[in-house]
Design a protein around this motif. Structure first.
Motif, PDB file in Angstrom:
ATOM      1  N   ASP A 155      18.957 -24.665  30.632  1.00 44.79           N
ATOM      2  CA  ASP A 155      19.118 -23.202  30.612  1.00 44.79           C
ATOM      3  C   ASP A 155      20.370 -22.749  31.356  1.00 44.79           C
ATOM      4  OD1 ASP A 155      16.766 -22.707  29.232  1.00 44.79           O
ATOM      5  OD2 ASP A 155      15.640 -22.016  30.973  1.00 44.79           O
ATOM      6  N   ASP A 156      20.622 -21.461  31.266  1.00 43.62           N
ATOM      7  CA  ASP A 156      21.600 -20.777  32.138  1.00 43.62           C
ATOM      8  C   ASP A 156      23.033 -21.272  31.971  1.00 43.62           C
ATOM      9  OD1 ASP A 156      19.389 -19.471  33.075  1.00 43.62           O
ATOM     10  OD2 ASP A 156      19.359 -20.422  35.048  1.00 43.62           O
TER      11      ASP A 156
ATOM     12  N   HIS B  37      15.448 -16.068  29.199  1.00 41.65           N
ATOM     13  CA  HIS B  37      15.971 -16.145  30.561  1.00 41.65           C
ATOM     14  C   HIS B  37      15.199 -15.110  31.368  1.00 41.65           C
ATOM     15  CE1 HIS B  37      18.753 -16.254  33.912  1.00 41.65           C
ATOM     16  NE2 HIS B  37      19.106 -14.999  33.732  1.00 41.65           N
TER      17      HIS B  37
HETATM   18 ZN   LIG Z   1      17.517 -18.728  32.749  1.00 39.58          ZN
END
Ligand SMILES: [Zn+2]
Length: 313
Positions: free
Chosen positions: A99-100, A191
């Protein structure tokens, strides 16, 4: 005061990135003046151990209900529809998502270069989103949109976030702006979203658009009350829930324990979804553990679209 501290935390995290060439910074950096302040911060900062720890702390606040949730995940809720489970005769399959991504080129590139088809979840309107998506796609890796959503801790989810007080028109326009920001995309995961995913109408609006675009959804399950799977099921959107977070703690022992739990889930259910973040420790761990995994553990890492039973568009 708490809110101010959280805001500072979010701002510092948004600014955590290692040096990238100017040419890698595309027009997304030129945010309009009314964007949240973290969207306009300089992204050229060294990646440091402090930044990784800060991100872990941020995640801890956003996912305050994790411990309770982790116990429930050990025995998945009977009422939540889950697609893609139980494939007797096949080797257990593990989907891994990082993620991210989108702020930092070198860490994104390390995810692409991992010796297994790990999925890149890229934040919209970030400096390196388009470049990473293009390079990942060229390398045969799956790219999904890491869709920012309102959380219950008043942390800023960043540019392109969906909020509970948006009407359907604004919600859909914001969502479409994110989906059109970079590509090609195979799916979406959330998210943050510990607040928004609990709201069924908003999840219905989301799934309506994903069905239209033939995209799958992975529910990061940041709330035990998430409605995403129910909405996805009703709208015919292929979907899977996250089973294990890899890096709630960054010690080698904790990373190994989380990874082992994901392997156990895969063996039990046929498939499992493991989500991690671009921390130095997480990437180093995956670089070390992925080579030879199939022979060693009898679990195969597969691309997410294969896991949800779909082909790349
Ligand atoms: Zn995230």
């Amino acid at each position: 005061m708490k809110r101010m501290v959280l805001g500072l935390l979010a701002i510092q995290l948004a600014a955590c990135s290692d040096p990238v060439p100017e040419s890698a910074i595309d027009e997304h950096i030129a945010e309009p003046a009314n964007e949240p302040v973290e969207a306009r911060l300089p992204i050229v900062r060294p990646a440091t151990p402090e930044a990784d720890l800060l991100r872990v702390e941020w995640m801890r606040i956003e996912h305050a209900g994790w411990e309770t949730l982790a116990q429930q995940v050990e025995q998945p809720l009977q009422s939540v529809p889950v697609a893609g489970r139980e494939r007797p005769g096949e080797m257990p399959a593990l989907g891994i998502i990082i993620d991210d991504l989108g702020h930092n080129y070198s860490r994104g590139r390390r995810v692409i270069d991992l010796p297994a088809p790990v999925t890149l979840a890229i934040l919209p309107h970030t400096a390196i989103a388009a470049r990473l998506a293009k390079e990942a796609s060229a390398a045969g890796r799956t790219v999904i949109l890491h869709l920012p959503m309102q959380n219950g801790a008043n942390l800023s989810p960043g540019p392109g976030a969906l909020f509970a007080d948006m009407n359907r028109e604004t919600f859909t326009a914001t969502l479409q702006g994110n989906l059109d920001d970079f590509g090609p995309l195979s799916g979406v995961n959330n998210h943050m979203g510990s607040l928004l995913t609990t709201l069924r109408p908003q999840m219905d609006w989301l799934m309506d658009e994903l069905r239209e675009r033939d995209l799958f959804f992975v529910d990061s399950r940041t709330s035990a009350q998430t409605q995403a799977a129910f909405a996805a099921q009703e709208h015919g959107v292929p979907h899977l829930p996250r089973d294990v977070f890899l890096d709630n703690e960054l010690t080698p022992g904790a990373l190994q324990n989380a990874f082992d739990r994901a392997l156990a889930e895969a063996r039990k259910n046929g498939v499992a979804v493991l989500i991690g973040h671009p921390h130095e420790q997480t990437l180093a761990f995956l670089e070390q553990v992925l080579p030879g995994l199939e022979q060693r553990e009898g679990v195969r890492v597969v691309a997410m679209e294969e896991l949800v039973g779909r082909n790349r568009r």
